[in-house]
Enzyme design. Sequence first.
Site, PDB file in Angstrom:
ATOM      1  N   GLY A 281      60.244 -10.845 -33.662  1.00 34.15           N
ATOM      2  CA  GLY A 281      60.036  -9.407 -33.677  1.00 34.15           C
ATOM      3  C   GLY A 281      61.359  -8.689 -33.824  1.00 34.15           C
ATOM      4  N   ALA A 282      62.359  -9.124 -33.025  1.00 33.77           N
ATOM      5  CA  ALA A 282      63.681  -8.500 -33.059  1.00 33.77           C
ATOM      6  C   ALA A 282      64.638  -9.377 -32.269  1.00 33.77           C
ATOM      7  CB  ALA A 282      63.632  -7.092 -32.473  1.00 33.77           C
ATOM      8  N   GLU A 284      68.462  -9.021 -29.908  1.00 38.20           N
ATOM      9  CA  GLU A 284      69.281  -8.056 -29.196  1.00 38.20           C
ATOM     10  C   GLU A 284      70.774  -8.188 -29.432  1.00 38.20           C
ATOM     11  OE1 GLU A 284      68.623 -11.509 -26.176  1.00 38.20           O
ATOM     12  OE2 GLU A 284      67.455 -10.509 -27.715  1.00 38.20           O
ATOM     13  N   ASN A 285      71.208  -8.516 -30.620  1.00 43.41           N
ATOM     14  CA  ASN A 285      72.639  -8.618 -30.886  1.00 43.41           C
ATOM     15  C   ASN A 285      73.329  -7.311 -30.494  1.00 43.41           C
ATOM     16  OD1 ASN A 285      71.883 -11.047 -32.414  1.00 43.41           O
ATOM     17  ND2 ASN A 285      71.258  -9.596 -33.992  1.00 43.41           N
ATOM     18  N   GLU A 316      64.655  -4.389 -26.852  1.00 44.76           N
ATOM     19  CA  GLU A 316      65.964  -4.869 -27.307  1.00 44.76           C
ATOM     20  C   GLU A 316      67.090  -4.054 -26.686  1.00 44.76           C
ATOM     21  OE1 GLU A 316      65.874  -7.681 -28.795  1.00 44.76           O
ATOM     22  OE2 GLU A 316      63.696  -7.514 -28.967  1.00 44.76           O
ATOM     23  N   HIS A 319      68.024  -5.212 -23.316  1.00 47.95           N
ATOM     24  CA  HIS A 319      68.838  -6.428 -23.380  1.00 47.95           C
ATOM     25  C   HIS A 319      70.337  -6.137 -23.407  1.00 47.95           C
ATOM     26  CE1 HIS A 319      66.198  -9.811 -23.550  1.00 47.95           C
ATOM     27  NE2 HIS A 319      65.555  -9.431 -24.638  1.00 47.95           N
ATOM     28  N   GLU A 338      64.618 -12.052 -20.613  1.00 50.27           N
ATOM     29  CA  GLU A 338      63.394 -11.732 -21.348  1.00 50.27           C
ATOM     30  C   GLU A 338      62.339 -11.065 -20.472  1.00 50.27           C
ATOM     31  OE1 GLU A 338      63.306 -11.507 -24.319  1.00 50.27           O
ATOM     32  OE2 GLU A 338      64.851 -12.846 -25.077  1.00 50.27           O
TER      33      GLU A 338
END
Length: 872
Positions: A281-282, A284-285, A316, A319, A338
């Site tokens: 889905g995505a 979190e960089n 995200e 995160h 998570e």
Amino acid sequence: MPGENLTRDEARERAKLLAVEAYEVALDLRSAVGEHTGSGPRAFRSTTTIRFRCAEPGAATFADLLAPSVTSVRLNGRELDPAVVFDGSRIALEGLAAENELVVDAQCAYSRTGEGLHRFVDPEDGEVYLYTQYEPADARRVFASFEQPDLKAPFTFSVTAPEGWTVLSNGAVDRVEPSGADDTSATSHFATTRPISTYITAVVAGPYHYVSDLYRRTLPDGSALEIPLGALCRKGLAKHFDADDIFTITKQGLDFFHDHFDYPYPFGKYDQAFVPEYNLGAMENPGCVTFREEFIFRGKVTQASYESRANVILHEMAHMWFGDLVTMEWWDDLWLKESFADFMGAFSLVGATRFTDGWITFANRRKAWAYRADQLPSTHPITADIRDLEDAKLNFDGITYAKGASVLKQLVAYVGQDAFLEGARRYFKRHAYGNTRLSDLLSVLGETSGRDMATWSRAWLETAGVNALTPQATYDAEGHITELAVVQEAAETHPALRPHRVAVGLYRKEAPAGERPGALVRYARAEVDVDGPRTVIPELTGASRPDLILVNDDDLTYCKIRFDEGSLDTLREHLGELTDPLARALSWSALWNLTRDALLPARDYLELVRRFAGAESDIGVLQMVQAWALSALHHYSAPDAREEAAARLAEGALRELRLAEPGSGHQLAWARFFAQVAVADAELRLLRGLLDGTARIDGLDVDQELRWTFLAALASSGLADEALIAAELARDDTASGKRHQVRCLAARPSAAVKAEAWDAVVESDRLSNALVEATISGFDQPGQRDLLAPYAPRYFAVIERVWQERSIEIGMAIVRGLFPAAQGDTRTLEAADAWLDGHPDAAPALRRLVLEARDDLARALRGQECDARAAA
């Protein structure tokens, strides 16, 4: 995937030995464009310099790298022979000094599986787009590293790419320099990051469409915080890109987390890249979050889709604190990021955005994922035992995300919101840029709440399984409750009973002011602690007899809701009259769990859908109920009753489609659902008419995405040939259109088509990850059981080879997606058991996937037996 694994023990030993001070990574991505003339994979140059300390001078260790070739390795000025020290996944490093510098010059491969540096060519305009995806351990596909979360370090990236490309990384662009006399490329130098883990570093490069904005905030000390915002997508999607809404949610989230976390966003700028062929889905960089581009909507979608996107954006963002600023030491404590992000996504969604009913979606959709995962034989405590990277890859599951978030929601009810948030604030400040274990979090929560967190942790985090809570009531002659108790049960395999903070609601039919006649409304509620096998609720003694007793009203705890006989009878007749949308969502969820547990016949669940789904006001709940109805029809209904059940469901879906408000999200949801269940000739003719314009339903806009939905149904029914599908692709010759085309082609009911699709996925690696997914989706059609039957034995014959030869992401897609669940018979169950018995030494992750699919099939067969008994 031979030689690519890393064990927890190896990581712990390396962490004791090393402390990483800095990375400098230079990537030359000019090879991404133009013709590829070499015989091997298309590759790019990666040059990495790592500076690190060693606690035991003279010791040996290894660096991680997955690359076709290594040009040179230099350790402390000493040249090492790549042929000697590099084995394809590790670089052996011997004779370490107290202070070390490692320089690795390698040729790394572009990816087509979504792992590492993914390369995508847009079929619409031929443009090349790149992005990275690493979690849990694919940074080593792009640069040499010590690939484990607890060896954090600052990163300095430089990226050489074609002139005119947008190039992003975690840090802001420091400067851009021309790379050659012809000015056809440029090198972007990025600011050094704060200490972060390898798996959250990122590079995005290509001719992306980029939109910018700015977030401003005054901090408590009076200083100003400014965060540059960016949002980007492929040029071909720019006309659909609603960046304003993305920025609105982003700013609302940043306000919310700053209000509650008391720790300013620590990573400078905040870019959000919507990228093609994304597996997740995505991700979190920090400073460079990546999302699947399907969150850019090419056609009309329901509000549930916008809510889902907002939730992911906020997940995200959470995160940045839970996971990036403070990171788990090893993947055992993956939940530390998570579960918190999943909880905070819903918490902030409700508290900061227009989606104030987000807890309904959480109760209905996220918890359904958790309930399924927690009843599989592979279920595990939220704090899991992760032996290696393959274990880690499979633990991005409903336990780690949704059950963990559900338990945190229960924890907030247990310790109080203020104590919970104060614990989070202390956690950030105490462990900023560091790594943690479970004990670190429990320590701060114990400080702020005064509660016994060790006991709570043992009950909720360190045991597996889901409890069922059932009401038991007795009444006097006048119809008043003499005793109401909640009975708690657990599965034999996971017998733990837990303390639950729950609300018990009593509902009856009445017509209070402002409600419709005959509405089912709550007239009494008690919030209590349930512990042990049976808990009496004295607060409700003397209340008049309810029509419905709803345990876990308001969804405070994590459990399966059961009903007493009278309450179940009420729901059978009056489910649609429940006025509270959360109570209704909880009831739908509980009824589905009863169906999955073979306690409610599938035909009864489908009848509830047929009678009451049309009155469901919450669009997200409606779409979830429709998805469950499809599962009930194809997997849980008795085979000899399935044809009649399908006809009744399709009839009901068409009725609701025609009754839905023109142009509404409900109308769109029913149109999609109707396409999935249409079976009669007249229904299929209507789909064809809607597609070619000869039929019309008032208010229904048959846009390009809905056209593909209708065409997929016609293709699987044999009413759309290759020419018709090709003509649709000509209308929509885009990356999205190509995926739809591949899905439709594979869905056609032809032995030759199925053979071609099987070979394309199983016997070849020419397809990208997105086209593998599309082909599998088309191949596996529930109405084609006889056509797919020959592939059941072939599946069990090839999966071990597939697992060994393909990347873990593709291996997982094939093993999960091609399991012959559609056969729905004991022969397939016996074949799965035979494979498991005959392959005790197969990779544990592979065995887990087969065991999970086998358990889903066994559960479906029990449901079919329940449904058949109801007809007897």
